[in-house]
Structure formats: C-alpha cells, structure tokens
Write an enzyme that holds these catalytic residues in place. Sequence first.
Site, PDB file in Angstrom:
ATOM      1  N   GLY A  13       0.819  -1.216   0.000  1.00  0.00           N
ATOM      2  CA  GLY A  13       0.000   0.000   0.000  1.00  0.00           C
ATOM      3  C   GLY A  13       0.847   1.257   0.000  1.00  0.00           C
ATOM      4  O   GLY A  13       2.079   1.205   0.144  1.00  0.00           O
ATOM      5  N   ASP A  14       0.186   2.400  -0.249  1.00  0.00           N
ATOM      6  CA  ASP A  14       0.839   3.717  -0.230  1.00  0.00           C
ATOM      7  C   ASP A  14       1.936   3.858  -1.271  1.00  0.00           C
ATOM      8  O   ASP A  14       2.921   4.578  -1.073  1.00  0.00           O
ATOM      9  CB  ASP A  14       1.403   4.034   1.176  1.00  0.00           C
ATOM     10  CG  ASP A  14       0.320   3.973   2.233  1.00  0.00           C
ATOM     11  OD1 ASP A  14      -0.831   4.321   1.921  1.00  0.00           O
ATOM     12  OD2 ASP A  14       0.620   3.551   3.365  1.00  0.00           O
ATOM     13  N   LYS A  17      -0.623   5.359  -5.580  1.00  0.00           N
ATOM     14  CA  LYS A  17      -1.727   5.019  -6.498  1.00  0.00           C
ATOM     15  C   LYS A  17      -2.567   6.256  -6.827  1.00  0.00           C
ATOM     16  O   LYS A  17      -2.987   6.447  -7.962  1.00  0.00           O
ATOM     17  CB  LYS A  17      -2.625   3.931  -5.876  1.00  0.00           C
ATOM     18  CG  LYS A  17      -1.897   2.625  -5.604  1.00  0.00           C
ATOM     19  CD  LYS A  17      -2.794   1.598  -4.929  1.00  0.00           C
ATOM     20  CE  LYS A  17      -3.206   1.946  -3.520  1.00  0.00           C
ATOM     21  NZ  LYS A  17      -2.113   1.966  -2.519  1.00  0.00           N
ATOM     22  N   GLY A  41      -5.957   5.821   1.932  1.00  0.00           N
ATOM     23  CA  GLY A  41      -5.687   7.254   1.881  1.00  0.00           C
ATOM     24  C   GLY A  41      -4.890   7.500   0.617  1.00  0.00           C
ATOM     25  O   GLY A  41      -3.725   7.121   0.537  1.00  0.00           O
ATOM     26  N   HIS A  42      -5.534   8.047  -0.405  1.00  0.00           N
ATOM     27  CA  HIS A  42      -4.885   8.250  -1.705  1.00  0.00           C
ATOM     28  C   HIS A  42      -4.650   9.744  -1.912  1.00  0.00           C
ATOM     29  O   HIS A  42      -5.595  10.518  -1.957  1.00  0.00           O
ATOM     30  CB  HIS A  42      -5.752   7.667  -2.832  1.00  0.00           C
ATOM     31  CG  HIS A  42      -5.908   6.183  -2.733  1.00  0.00           C
ATOM     32  ND1 HIS A  42      -6.687   5.444  -3.590  1.00  0.00           N
ATOM     33  CD2 HIS A  42      -5.372   5.284  -1.869  1.00  0.00           C
ATOM     34  CE1 HIS A  42      -6.620   4.159  -3.253  1.00  0.00           C
ATOM     35  NE2 HIS A  42      -5.833   4.045  -2.206  1.00  0.00           N
ATOM     36  N   GLN A 224      -5.148  -0.243  -0.950  1.00  0.00           N
ATOM     37  CA  GLN A 224      -4.181  -1.102  -0.243  1.00  0.00           C
ATOM     38  C   GLN A 224      -3.142  -1.644  -1.245  1.00  0.00           C
ATOM     39  O   GLN A 224      -2.825  -0.959  -2.193  1.00  0.00           O
ATOM     40  CB  GLN A 224      -4.887  -2.233   0.519  1.00  0.00           C
ATOM     41  CG  GLN A 224      -5.633  -1.741   1.763  1.00  0.00           C
ATOM     42  CD  GLN A 224      -6.992  -1.159   1.473  1.00  0.00           C
ATOM     43  OE1 GLN A 224      -7.821  -1.798   0.843  1.00  0.00           O
ATOM     44  NE2 GLN A 224      -7.260   0.043   1.943  1.00  0.00           N
TER      45      GLN A 224
HETATM   46  P1  GDP Z   1      -1.520   5.664  -2.196  1.00  0.00           P
HETATM   47  O1  GDP Z   1      -2.251   5.193  -0.984  1.00  0.00           O
HETATM   48  O2  GDP Z   1      -0.913   4.539  -2.973  1.00  0.00           O
HETATM   49  O3  GDP Z   1      -2.361   6.571  -3.073  1.00  0.00           O
HETATM   50  O4  GDP Z   1      -0.291   6.537  -1.664  1.00  0.00           O
HETATM   51  P2  GDP Z   1      -0.340   7.649  -0.499  1.00  0.00           P
HETATM   52  O5  GDP Z   1      -1.018   8.850  -1.005  1.00  0.00           O
HETATM   53  O6  GDP Z   1      -0.822   7.062   0.768  1.00  0.00           O
HETATM   54  O7  GDP Z   1       1.207   7.895  -0.282  1.00  0.00           O
HETATM   55  C1  GDP Z   1       2.042   8.327  -1.317  1.00  0.00           C
HETATM   56  C2  GDP Z   1       2.716   9.642  -0.876  1.00  0.00           C
HETATM   57  O8  GDP Z   1       3.838   9.912  -1.698  1.00  0.00           O
HETATM   58  C3  GDP Z   1       1.805  10.858  -1.012  1.00  0.00           C
HETATM   59  O9  GDP Z   1       2.142  11.786  -0.021  1.00  0.00           O
HETATM   60  C4  GDP Z   1       2.168  11.409  -2.387  1.00  0.00           C
HETATM   61  O10 GDP Z   1       1.910  12.812  -2.505  1.00  0.00           O
HETATM   62  C5  GDP Z   1       3.643  11.134  -2.425  1.00  0.00           C
HETATM   63  N1  GDP Z   1       4.207  10.850  -3.761  1.00  0.00           N
HETATM   64  C6  GDP Z   1       3.661  10.207  -4.810  1.00  0.00           C
HETATM   65  N2  GDP Z   1       4.554  10.062  -5.812  1.00  0.00           N
HETATM   66  C7  GDP Z   1       5.697  10.650  -5.372  1.00  0.00           C
HETATM   67  C8  GDP Z   1       7.012  10.790  -5.939  1.00  0.00           C
HETATM   68  O11 GDP Z   1       7.309  10.344  -7.037  1.00  0.00           O
HETATM   69  N3  GDP Z   1       7.954  11.422  -5.161  1.00  0.00           N
HETATM   70  C9  GDP Z   1       7.685  11.909  -3.932  1.00  0.00           C
HETATM   71  N4  GDP Z   1       8.666  12.501  -3.252  1.00  0.00           N
HETATM   72  N5  GDP Z   1       6.460  11.790  -3.366  1.00  0.00           N
HETATM   73  C10 GDP Z   1       5.493  11.155  -4.078  1.00  0.00           C
HETATM   74  P1  IMO Z   2      -3.869   2.671   0.670  1.00  0.00           P
HETATM   75  O1  IMO Z   2      -5.024   2.420  -0.256  1.00  0.00           O
HETATM   76  C1  IMO Z   2      -1.237   1.034   3.744  1.00  0.00           C
HETATM   77  C2  IMO Z   2      -3.049  -1.766   6.602  1.00  0.00           C
HETATM   78  C3  IMO Z   2      -3.180  -1.342   8.047  1.00  0.00           C
HETATM   79  C4  IMO Z   2      -3.018  -2.693   8.727  1.00  0.00           C
HETATM   80  C5  IMO Z   2      -3.756  -3.636   7.778  1.00  0.00           C
HETATM   81  C6  IMO Z   2      -5.187  -3.940   8.191  1.00  0.00           C
HETATM   82  O2  IMO Z   2      -3.731   4.086   1.092  1.00  0.00           O
HETATM   83  O3  IMO Z   2      -2.612   2.097   0.104  1.00  0.00           O
HETATM   84  P2  IMO Z   2      -7.447  -2.531   8.075  1.00  0.00           P
HETATM   85  O4  IMO Z   2      -7.833  -1.230   8.714  1.00  0.00           O
HETATM   86  O5  IMO Z   2      -7.526  -2.532   6.590  1.00  0.00           O
HETATM   87  O6  IMO Z   2      -8.164  -3.716   8.672  1.00  0.00           O
HETATM   88  O7  IMO Z   2      -5.888  -2.735   8.472  1.00  0.00           O
HETATM   89  O8  IMO Z   2      -3.751  -2.998   6.512  1.00  0.00           O
HETATM   90  N1  IMO Z   2      -3.672  -0.833   5.616  1.00  0.00           N
HETATM   91  C7  IMO Z   2      -2.967  -0.037   4.801  1.00  0.00           C
HETATM   92  N2  IMO Z   2      -1.625   0.176   4.714  1.00  0.00           N
HETATM   93  N3  IMO Z   2      -2.087   1.650   2.883  1.00  0.00           N
HETATM   94  C8  IMO Z   2      -3.418   1.411   2.937  1.00  0.00           C
HETATM   95  O9  IMO Z   2      -4.271   1.874   2.015  1.00  0.00           O
HETATM   96  C9  IMO Z   2      -3.918   0.573   3.954  1.00  0.00           C
HETATM   97  N4  IMO Z   2      -5.163   0.158   4.313  1.00  0.00           N
HETATM   98  C10 IMO Z   2      -4.994  -0.718   5.321  1.00  0.00           C
HETATM   99  O10 IMO Z   2      -2.156  -0.437   8.417  1.00  0.00           O
HETATM  100  O11 IMO Z   2      -1.668  -3.073   8.715  1.00  0.00           O
HETATM  101 MG    MG Z   3      -2.267   5.543   1.072  1.00  0.00          MG
END
Ligand code: GDP
Ligand code: IMO
Ligand code: MG
Length: 427
Positions: A13-14, A17, A41-42, A224
């Site tokens: 995750g994170d 996306k 959290g996107h 995720q």
């Molecule tokens: P998601 O859950 O997959 O949508 O990812 P998140 O939003 O939770 O986390 C990605 C984080 O990295 C966010 O704060 C984005 O703004 C940041 N981000 C995305 N692409 C880049 C990149 O290429 N470089 C940097 N430094 N930050 C990035």
């Molecule tokens: P995005 O879409 C990262 C993790 C939680 C925990 C496990 C189970 O932003 O990538 P839950 O509340 O789903 O039952 O928790 O999954 N988790 C994530 N980790 N990015 C996420 O979403 C996540 N959604 C859940 O931290 O380990």
């Molecule tokens: Mg996220």
Amino acid sequence: MSQVTVLVGAQWGDEGKGKVIDILTENVQYVVRYQGGNNAGHTVVIDDNKYILHLIPSGILHAKKICVIGNGVVVDPKALIEEIDFLKEKGIDVDGRLKVSDKAHVIMPYHRKLDALRELKKNGRIGTTKRGIGPCYSDKASRSGIRMGDFFDAGYFRSILEENVEEKNALFKDFYGETGFSADDIFNEYMKYFERLKQYVCDTVSLLDKAYRRGESILCEGAQGTFLDVDHGTYPYVTSSNPTAGGACIGAGIGPSRIGRVLGVVKAYTTRVGEGPFPTEFRSELKDKIREKGGEFGATTGRPRRCGWFDAVLVKNSVDINGIDSVVITKLDVLDEQDVIKICVAYKYKGDLYDCIPGLPGFLDNCEPVYEDHPGWLKDTSAITSYSDLPPNGKKYLTRIKELIGSDIMLVSVGKNRKQTFACKNA
Ligand code: GDP
Ligand code: IMO
Ligand code: MG
C-alpha cells in the site's frame, strides 16, 4: 489505454496510487473503487492543493468523469458525507458524477468498536486503521451485513439492524465487558445519512456494463496493496479484502474477459504501516532519513510508515499474482542522496534460497534477504522530465528492477505533482 484497466498497489500500500490514478483519469470516462473502504488514503497533489481521498475514487478531481464506489467496497456513510463536503468546500461538485453501489456493505458503529477492541487484545494486534473494515467484511461473509440498498426499505433495514445489535451487544457485554449500542439510535442516525446519500445509490454493475457496451473506458482503482490481500498477503497481517487485480472482477462486477490491462504501482523502495513481517526493513538510521525525505506518514492515520530497501522478490510475485503488464515506479527522487542502494533479489531460509513466499508460519520473519548493491546517482532528480535526462546510475537502477520483476516500466515519478512524471520506454 485498454478499454478496462485495473491499477493495483504492488507492495504493502501507499505506493502512490492516488497520483497515478489522477494522471490516467484524463484518458478514461469512469473510475471505479472495487474493494476496501476508508482505510485507504490516496493523495493527489495539484499545484499547491493536496487532496487525500479515502472512499471516493481519485479520478473525482477531473471534471465530468464518473466515479463509482463498487459493490466490493465497504462504505462508512459518515466518512463518505465528510469526504463529499470536503470536496464541495474545495469547489469540486460530485453530484451527478458519484455513484455508489446498492450492493456495497455498510460500516456500522459496532464494526468500528469491534475493530478497536480486537486491536487491544493480547497477541491479536494487526495494527489496523480501526475503521471497522475487518468486522464489516466478516458480517458480509457471514451473511448478516447491511447493504446500501437496504436503506430504501426502512422496515427491512430496521429488522436486520435489530438482529445485529442484539448479537453484537451480547459480545460487547459478555466477552469484552463493554456497553453496547441502541438499535433506535443507530436507525435514526443512519436514516439521516441515507437521506443525504440516496441520490448517489444505484445499480453500478448495470451502469458499468452499459458504459462498456457503448465503448467507454473504465479505470479500476485498487486500494491497499498486493501483500495486504486477504488471500495473497502476509496473513494474518493483511486487510480483509482482495486488492489484487482479480478483486476488480468481483468488486466492480466486470468479468475477467473484459479486463484488458493491469498496471502495478511500485515504490522505488518499500514501506509498510501496521504490524507484520518486512524482510528488507531498515534497521539503521536510514529508517528515519528515508521516512523524512519520503514524507512516509500514513495518509489515513498519520502513523509513521516503516521503510526498507526495494524487495524484488515481493514485487516479482506481485507481477505474477496480478498479471501486471507494466508498472509505474514512484518516489525515485527519495533515493537521490543514497550513495549505495540495495535491492533484495532472493530470501535465504534454513540454508535454501527462495524466489517465492511460501505460506510457512514465520517464513518472512526469519528469512534473510540476499542483497545486490547498486551505486547511487547522488543528484536531484525531482526536476527531471524525461528518461534520457536521468543520471546513468538512475537508469541502471530502473533497468535492474525491470529485469528482476519481469515487467515493463511505463512511467517514472520523481515528485508529488502531476508534472513530476515521465514515460520510461527505454529502461
Ligand atoms: P496511495 O495510498 O498509494 O495513493 O499513496 P499515499 O497517497 O498514501 O502515499 C504516497 C505519498 O507519496 C503521497 O504523499 C504522495 O503525494 C507522495 N508521492 C507520490 N509520488 C511521489 C514521488 O514520485 N515522489 C515523492 N517525493 N512523493 C510522491
Ligand atoms: P492505501 O489504499 C497502507 C493496513 C493497516 C493494517 C492492515 C489492516 O492508502 O494504500 P485494516 O484497517 O484494513 O483492517 O488494516 O492494513 N492498511 C494499509 N496500509 N495503505 C493502505 O491503504 C492501507 N489500508 C490498510 O495499516 O496493517
Ligand atoms: Mg495511502
């Protein structure tokens, strides 16, 4: 782009996306979330504005695109209303463009409470987001869940709510020694939410089928990541849905033969939030350095993310499980200051080398990553706009990743903004 594309997170995750969905939305008419809930959290950054989407597809920031919350998603109505209001305050109108499946299951207050109580249990900690995700999916599987469409018949909603509250209250009282809930209070609260949300609720499967038959294109937004998948992830340290590409068929109601392309989003290193094994996790001061440079704090809970080296075994398995055609590598810029960059190419366990992840208890906790060392590029890449301008060691790092994971690299991201992205045909 194919007519139907599925985008998945290839790690834990994170991966970024949200940013990638925002970029790809330009070329499609529909963006569909197919699993998870407001545990996601996107983040999308447009100029100086930062948007964090939890339930609504990240395509919503593009005017005129239709955004669908599919049947496989679990919906917390209060969180959804807050997100709609947040977007409206920012001048983004969702009315007429947001569609919520009448078959999506609803997160109730007792789900959130159960999630929190289970996390307090000794030995039971998963490190969940405490949004009630697991208990809601449990009720779905045990056929006692409440769906968005059920609110259209208040009497029916009330009868299943009462049954659920009676059962859950016994658990709260007898097992956890806690107070329970009043069915009346929940009924009144949720019928108010429904008054706000009913304009969005419809049969999204039929909506998407008609769009497909008209030749319109659809992007399925995974939440995720592959190793949080309840079947393919690091069980039990997973979420309760199927973020993998197959989950899109179920959670959006789109048959497999209609899916033309699967894209994986891959961070140039690895992160994970919550508990669970993580073979390449940094043990040194790098842990804090990369967390700070990469802004690695949860977009939903604000928790610090655990960080580690790129794990090619993990991502290669992800390419296979999802049938990934090409990947987007994000956050390459975060490695700009590293003089040596490691890639895990195999796991060593009890003297044997592994390129897969067997379901043996303790395997990932006890295996030893086998690393390759790569020289860093020691240059700021955040202003680079084409692959050819990357420093040679940056190109070599991407080429090696491509070889190890067995997938093409479509795009590379070197910053949060839309513009900090370039195509990568030559890696
Ligand atoms: P998601 O859950 O997959 O949508 O990812 P998140 O939003 O939770 O986390 C990605 C984080 O990295 C966010 O704060 C984005 O703004 C940041 N981000 C995305 N692409 C880049 C990149 O290429 N470089 C940097 N430094 N930050 C990035
Ligand atoms: P995005 O879409 C990262 C993790 C939680 C925990 C496990 C189970 O932003 O990538 P839950 O509340 O789903 O039952 O928790 O999954 N988790 C994530 N980790 N990015 C996420 O979403 C996540 N959604 C859940 O931290 O380990
Ligand atoms: Mg996220």
